[in-house]
Design a protein around this motif. Structure first.
Motif, PDB file in Angstrom:
ATOM      1  N   GLY A 170       5.440   8.730  46.171  1.00 49.60           N
ATOM      2  CA  GLY A 170       4.078   8.242  46.318  1.00 49.60           C
ATOM      3  C   GLY A 170       3.961   7.124  47.335  1.00 49.60           C
ATOM      4  O   GLY A 170       4.951   6.661  47.917  1.00 49.60           O
ATOM      5  N   GLY A 171       2.729   6.669  47.503  1.00 51.92           N
ATOM      6  CA  GLY A 171       2.452   5.660  48.520  1.00 51.92           C
ATOM      7  C   GLY A 171       2.466   4.233  48.023  1.00 51.92           C
ATOM      8  O   GLY A 171       2.191   3.318  48.793  1.00 51.92           O
ATOM      9  N   SER A 172       2.757   4.013  46.740  1.00 49.58           N
ATOM     10  CA  SER A 172       2.813   2.650  46.203  1.00 49.58           C
ATOM     11  C   SER A 172       3.983   2.532  45.235  1.00 49.58           C
ATOM     12  O   SER A 172       4.543   3.535  44.789  1.00 49.58           O
ATOM     13  N   THR A 173       4.362   1.295  44.929  1.00 50.09           N
ATOM     14  CA  THR A 173       5.504   1.051  44.044  1.00 50.09           C
ATOM     15  C   THR A 173       5.249   1.659  42.668  1.00 50.09           C
ATOM     16  O   THR A 173       4.149   1.568  42.125  1.00 50.09           O
ATOM     17  N   TYR A 174       6.288   2.282  42.118  1.00 50.84           N
ATOM     18  CA  TYR A 174       6.195   2.921  40.801  1.00 50.84           C
ATOM     19  C   TYR A 174       6.857   2.030  39.766  1.00 50.84           C
ATOM     20  O   TYR A 174       8.037   1.682  39.889  1.00 50.84           O
ATOM     21  N   ASN A 175       6.122   1.645  38.746  1.00 49.99           N
ATOM     22  CA  ASN A 175       6.653   0.893  37.612  1.00 49.99           C
ATOM     23  C   ASN A 175       6.553   1.766  36.378  1.00 49.99           C
ATOM     24  O   ASN A 175       5.460   2.220  36.011  1.00 49.99           O
ATOM     25  N   GLY A 176       7.664   2.031  35.740  1.00 48.86           N
ATOM     26  CA  GLY A 176       7.656   2.921  34.593  1.00 48.86           C
ATOM     27  C   GLY A 176       8.825   2.665  33.669  1.00 48.86           C
ATOM     28  O   GLY A 176       9.432   1.591  33.673  1.00 48.86           O
ATOM     29  N   HIS A 177       9.159   3.692  32.867  1.00 50.47           N
ATOM     30  CA  HIS A 177      10.241   3.596  31.884  1.00 50.47           C
ATOM     31  C   HIS A 177      11.026   4.902  31.910  1.00 50.47           C
ATOM     32  O   HIS A 177      10.455   5.980  32.053  1.00 50.47           O
TER      33      HIS A 177
END
Length: 756
Positions: A170-177
């Motif tokens: 994607g085009g933005s930072t991914y914050n997940g688990h």
């Protein structure tokens, strides 16, 4: 005759049995309660899972009597080839699985949570199609663009090595688990029917952690899982899933175990690609390597020759030529090397170096004259564009606009060659301005300024002010205050001038009010105009003011306060003069009275200037003024009607109504449960109208619904309430007597056949 009696009894028994089944089956099925975003008993046709692999987490327990059917139906979907993975959470056998059930909000067994709780199906179902359709729907929802590459290695003695790459496309930072589950395809635990579970989670997660992955990059995670020593190599399925806020699944992957190897990939070929380059312009370099055991390979590039890996690629098949782009930000000579790593982490040595010379390059060509509006209005935003090219193929361009008023756009871009750059600006003053633009490339080489674009920013005159507000009657020598209001289309600062009708004025002042006294008895017209820094408005409509002699000391009392529709008593007094007196009240709303102490009712809220003129029998006169502040009446407490009990997960309608004593339009504010912070004012609605609102509650419970109303003047009512209960689903049991009574009511012929 005896045979006829026997036949008659058999016939009656058959009829009753059929009727009992027809009545009882719906009652029994009502116990299989489901909560899901998807309903229906027919399979959704021609719907392909396209966005990601769905994760189904089944909360279950070995003692649960309804759970075997749910497990079998879910596994039936799996065997049909749907693109999803199952993790069975046997809560009474695995404490980690039990904790996961709690995280998902499980309230009863069985419950299947799809994509981390995006959808859920509760209870035993009559067919597998509910699960099937839910999987289809979840598989087609919008998710983050994430790719997973998972390897699980058999290390022996009940240990498994796990390596996973998470790529953010994607085009933005991914914050997940990230969750990595270790499951047994055929479980060591049996359900209540004696059949083994499928894909039951055993022991703890292999990986359970938060992750952050920058745009267009890959992060790698690894661990060694240890649990049961009696696990079988061929019976293990390792399943990984990533979840983003609010904890819904974005991608899932499932793999079998692999046997590890210790052979590293071959040293990659010397990078091939250009030996020269320009700052900021990417060059493409290619290399390849082979892995003796056929494992996939990723490549680590050292772009500055310091012996450290600056960038790892994704995994590629052994022997595949891999292309990677890179741009340098500084002039210099760089020795580019590359190494390879297989899925087990075995690394090759560094390749031979490729020497690359990076230079500044040639600056872009001077941009064209900016294009855009040349005659505008100040404080209005306008957009301007410019375009140029760069001699260096592949270079990109920034644009800097100078607006001619001391402001600029800063560097905008980068833009591809041949694509217009744009920026917007608004000028705060009226005048002529020269707009120009320059460009630079990725290396920072700047052009000269473009030719000038001359523009003019004009002005719009202020709007006509309101008629002056103040006492329409007074006495000579006494000061009275008058006010107005006005606006400017561009929001400019305004000045005001009041003309009093006696040859004098206030001059240009910065306040919207001014005071004045008249020295002669007479009739006067008061008008006002406004101006900004450049233009003047038209004159307002006049206010007629009557000035009397000041022989009598007159008081109109007050200040008076009241509500619309409610009468107010006014009191007039006079000192001096000789009776009888003549009284003339002006209530400020067009109504008058000729009695000393009148009552008056206002129909509209507002602040009214009230004046009283008095004359005596000898011709002496005087006047007094006061204020009446009138508020609106709040609406009545709203009524809210609707069902007081219903199923969770289903929309329920409620009707709200109120009346406003003044007939004003009303707005409603609804809170669907205690602590609800999502309410907004909804409206306007006509007074007395019945308005329907709807809501659904996802969980069972008792909820107090509150509603209040306000009118167009923001006067609020008290709260109206209703209590709604979403009970737990229950099977309704009938006594035999109730059932037979119900049966005979529906089928009277049975009474005749049975002679009762």
């Amino acid at each position: 005759m005896q045979d006829n009696k026997i036949f008659r009894k058999i016939l009656i028994f058959g009829i009753m049995a059929s009727l009992i089944l027809s009545v009882m089956v719906p009652i029994i099925n009502a116990g299989n309660f489901q909560t899901t975003n998807i309903t229906g008993n027919e399979v959704i046709e021609n719907e392909l899972l396209s966005t990601h692999k769905v994760l189904a987490e089944e909360g279950t327990a070995t003692w649960c009597g309804y759970c075997p059917v749910a497990s079998a139906q879910l596994y039936q979907c799996y065997t049909m080839g749907l693109d999803f993975s199952i993790v069975t959470l046997v809560a009474d056998m695995n404490s980690y699985a039990s904790s996961r059930c709690s995280e998902l909000g499980l309230t009863g067994y069985p419950t299947v949570f799809f994509d981390g709780g995006y959808s859920k199906v509760v209870g035993q179902q009559s067919s597998y199609t509910v699960y099937y359709n839910t999987i289809i729907a979840c598989g087609n929802r919008a998710v983050a663009d994430i790719s997973l590459n998972l390897h699980a290695f058999w290390l022996g003695s009940g240990q498994i090595g796990v390596n996973i790459d998470v790529t953010n496309n994607g085009g933005s930072t991914y914050n997940g688990h990230l969750h990595v589950y270790v499951t047994e395809e055929t479980s060591r635990w049996d359900d209540a029917s004696g059949a083994p579970y499928h894909f039951a989670m055993i022991n703890n997660y292999a990986i359970n952690q938060g992750i952050t992955v920058s745009s267009s990059s890959t992060e790698s995670y690894s661990s060694t899982w240890s649990g049961y020593t009696d696990i079988s190599f061929s019976n293990i399925k390792v399943i990984a899933s990533v979840f983003s806020n609010p904890s819904y699944t974005d991608e899932t992957i499932a793999v079998d175990l692999e046997y590890p190897n210790s052979d590293p990939p071959s040293t990659p070929s010397t990078p091939s690609g250009s030996s020269t380059g320009v700052i900021g312009i990417p060059n493409t370099y290619s290399t390849s390597s082979t892995e003796p055991n056929g494992d996939t390979i990723k490549y680590g590039w050292d772009w500055d020759g310091d012996g450290d890996v600056d960038e790892w690629t994704n995994y590629y098949p052994s022997g595949t030529a891999v292309n990677t782009d890179h741009a340098w930000n500084s002039v210099g000579t760089y020795n580019v090397k590359v190494k390879a790593k297989d899925a087990l982490g075995a690394e090759s040595g560094w390749s031979s170096a490729k020497t690359v010379q990076i230079t500044i390059g040639t600056p872009p060509n001077t941009p064209s004259t900016p294009t855009g509006e040349i005659n505008g209005i100040h404080k209005t935003e306008y957009s301007y564009t410019a375009i140029t090219t760069d001699p260096n193929v592949g270079d990109q361009i920034y644009y800097w606009f100078d607006w001619g008023d001391g402001a600029n756009s800063g560097w905008q871009g980068p833009y591809p060659q041949g694509q217009s750059g744009s920026a917007s600006h608004k000028w705060n003053t009226v005048g002529d301005f020269d707009v120009k633009v320059k460009a630079k490339d990725l290396a920072g080489s700047e052009t000269d300024w473009s030719p000038l674009l001359n523009i003019h920013m004009g002005n719009t005159a202020p709007n006509r002010p309101t008629r002056p507000s103040g006492p329409p009657e007074g006495i000579i020598g006494k000061e009275y205050t008058y006010s107005t209001s006005a606006s400017d289309p561009e929001g400019d600062t305004l000045q005001y001038k009041f003309v009093w009708g006696d040859g004098t004025d206030s001059g240009w002042i910065v306040t919207m009010f001014a005071t004045h006294s008249w020295s002669e008895v007479g009739s006067y017209e008061v008008v006002v105009s406004v101006k900004d820094n450049w233009d003047q408005s038209p004159w307002s409509q006049p206010l007629d003011v009557e000035i009397f002699g000041g022989d009598l000391d007159v008081s109109a009392g007050g200040t008076y306060e009241g509500f619309t529709g409610a009468p107010i008593s006014f009191t007039g007094t006079v000192i001096g003069g000789e009776e009888p007196y003549s009284w003339n009240w002006n209530f400020g709303d067009g109504e008058n009275s000729s009695v000393q102490n009148p009552t008056h009712t206002y129909n509209t809220p507002g602040e009214y200037i009230v004046s009283l003129y008095v004359s005596d029998s000898q011709g002496s006169e005087g006047a007094g003024t006061t204020t009446a502040i009138i508020s609106s009446n709040p609406p009545e407490t709203p009524t809210i009607t609707g069902k007081t009990e219903g199923a969770a997960g289903t929309e329920h309608n409620f009707t709200v109504s109120t009346t406003d004593p003044d007939g004003d339009d009303v707005y409603y504010w609804i809170e669907w449960f205690d602590g609800d912070t999502n309410g907004i004012w909804d409206g306007p609605y006509s007074s007395g109208d019945q308005v329907t609102f709807n809501n659904s509650w996802e969980e069972e419970g008792t909820y107090t619904i509150r509603v209040k109303a306000k009118d167009i003047y923001d006067k609020e009512s008290d709260w109206g309430t209703i209590v709604f209960t979403a009970p737990k689903n229950k099977i309704r049991w009938f006594s035999l007597f109730d059932f037979l009574e119900h049966l005979f009511d529906r089928f009277p012929i049975l009474q005749k056949l049975l002679n009762i």
